[in-house]
Enzyme design. Structure first.
Site, PDB file in Angstrom:
ATOM      1  N   SER A  44      -9.592   8.462 155.894  1.00 45.56           N
ATOM      2  CA  SER A  44      -9.044   9.824 156.399  1.00 45.56           C
ATOM      3  C   SER A  44      -7.217   9.586 156.305  1.00 45.56           C
ATOM      4  O   SER A  44      -7.085   9.440 155.314  1.00 45.56           O
ATOM      5  CB  SER A  44      -9.364   9.991 157.995  1.00 45.56           C
ATOM      6  OG  SER A  44      -9.007  11.280 158.357  1.00 45.56           O
ATOM      7  N   ASP A 206     -14.765  13.952 155.883  1.00 46.02           N
ATOM      8  CA  ASP A 206     -14.097  12.809 156.460  1.00 46.02           C
ATOM      9  C   ASP A 206     -14.800  11.507 156.361  1.00 46.02           C
ATOM     10  O   ASP A 206     -15.727  11.667 156.760  1.00 46.02           O
ATOM     11  CB  ASP A 206     -13.518  13.149 157.927  1.00 46.02           C
ATOM     12  CG  ASP A 206     -12.433  12.226 158.545  1.00 46.02           C
ATOM     13  OD1 ASP A 206     -12.666  11.024 158.403  1.00 46.02           O
ATOM     14  OD2 ASP A 206     -11.156  12.687 158.356  1.00 46.02           O
TER      15      ASP A 206
END
Length: 375
Positions: A44, A206
């Protein structure tokens, strides 16, 4: 010297904390040009930080300064469209989907448009430097993890030394790739908030989603020591609190995001410590024989000394009016909604406060950190 890895977890704007820790590490090591982390693993927003370090791996001090320059001057408009037109278009898409979804039969892809982030990464990062740093020995491997929406697998895309091999475990694999902005956009695609990215054969979001073992890529890449910089307190001493108020949408969303970003790292750190304790009980001759297939991995974890959601709640006024209006409707503009805000508050007062906190927390453990990196 043992091969050291740096693991940077996800957490949206919270990743500014990692920059403060890295600034302290640079100072403790005497402003070095040599990269102390030949293995870099990120997920991320942590993947963006790791990629920046990898692209400047031939000069660690410059790499940290490049990171700090971005985060010290951060604005929400650099990450997602926060202008009235951009927010209006996003709002209209969601409203039309809710009211007329049976007619248009097409759902909106995300709450926010993160094309500004793509432009920022394209301007700041030269991915061609990664191969050059690997060839020079300044970098051994970079890993960026994303989550496949079709397979449900966590895929760690890595670029590294030719001797590094791909791996496969339950619901997680490591694949060699020529890393690019697309991999960073996929790894940082917050669920619901930012759009998924198509890579190879499926759409990815993500990398923190369903990431059961966030430390494992570093181990597969050959790390013998691992420094982990988290973005939440692992040992929160706050007692359980009672509340009669029904949770707001922001409070629920923040709870979900925290379970994605924060919980698995804490569990994986504890798991690795227990495995190390078990290995320490095994006779040395059995370990060196190679029949067991286990090895001890040293680790050090740096995490915030304060609740970041409370810190975010003190800086909500720094957000653009359009974003504040959206978050207020979700109940995020107070302390109870601070968790959601803490991931989206890409504004200089907040990111600078996180940098300061990361620096302070790392310097408070200067002896421990320096001994870990120099052994």
């Amino acid at each position: 010297m043992l091969k050291t890895a740096l693991v940077l977890g996800g957490g949206g704007a919270r990743a500014a904390y990692q920059v403060g820790a890295l600034l302290a590490i640079r100072e403790l090591l005497g402003d070095p040009t040599t990269n102390p982390f030949p293995i870099l693993c990120g997920t991320s927003a942590g993947a963006v930080n790791a990629a920046t370090l990898a692209c400047h791996a031939n000069n660690f001090s410059s790499a940290v300064e490049a990171l700090a320059d971005v985060w010290r001057n951060m604005h929400a408009g650099q990450i997602y469209r926060s202008d009235p037109l951009g927010m209006g278009i996003a709002g209209a898409r969601w409203l039309s989907a809710l009211l007329l979804g049976w007619v248009i039969q097409r759902s909106p892809r995300s709450l926010l448009d993160n094309q500004p982030l793509r432009r920022l990464l394209e301007q700041r990062l030269n991915f061609g430097n990664i191969d050059r740093c690997i060839s020079s020995g300044a970098l051994y491997a970079l890993s960026i993890t994303a989550s496949g929406y079709t397979t449900g697998h966590g895929v760690s895309f890595f670029q590294g030394h030719p001797e590094v091999e791909r791996w496969q475990r339950t619901n997680r694999v490591g694949c060699r790739a020529h890393l690019s902005v697309e991999h960073l956009m996929a790894s940082s695609a917050l669920p619901f908030i930012f759009p998924a990215v198509y890579l190879n054969r499926e759409y990815f979001g993500d990398g923190s989603m369903r990431q059961q073992a966030p430390i494992s890529p570093a181990i597969h890449l050959g790390a013998e020591k691992i420094l982990i910089i988290g973005v939440a307190q692992i040992n929160d001493t706050t007692g359980r609190q009672s509340s009669q108020s029904y949770p707001t949408l922001a409070q629920i969303a923040g709870h979900v995001l925290s379970s994605i970003f924060l919980d698995s790292l804490a569990v994986d750190v504890e798991r690795m410590e227990r495995i190390n304790q078990a290995i320490s009980k095994i006779p040395e001759d059995l370990l060196t024989s190679g029949d067991i297939g286990l090895r001890s991995v040293q680790s050090l974890t740096i995490t915030p000394s304060e609740r970041i959601d409370y810190l975010a709640a003190r800086h909500t006024r720094a957000l653009p009016l359009t974003v504040r209006t959206l978050l207020r409707g979700l109940g995020a503009m107070n302390r109870r909604g601070g968790a959601l805000t803490s991931y989206l508050l890409f504004e200089q007062p907040y990111t600078q406060a996180l940098i300061d906190l990361g620096y302070k927390d790392t310097m408070a453990r200067r002896g421990e950190v320096k001994a870990f990196l120099e052994c």
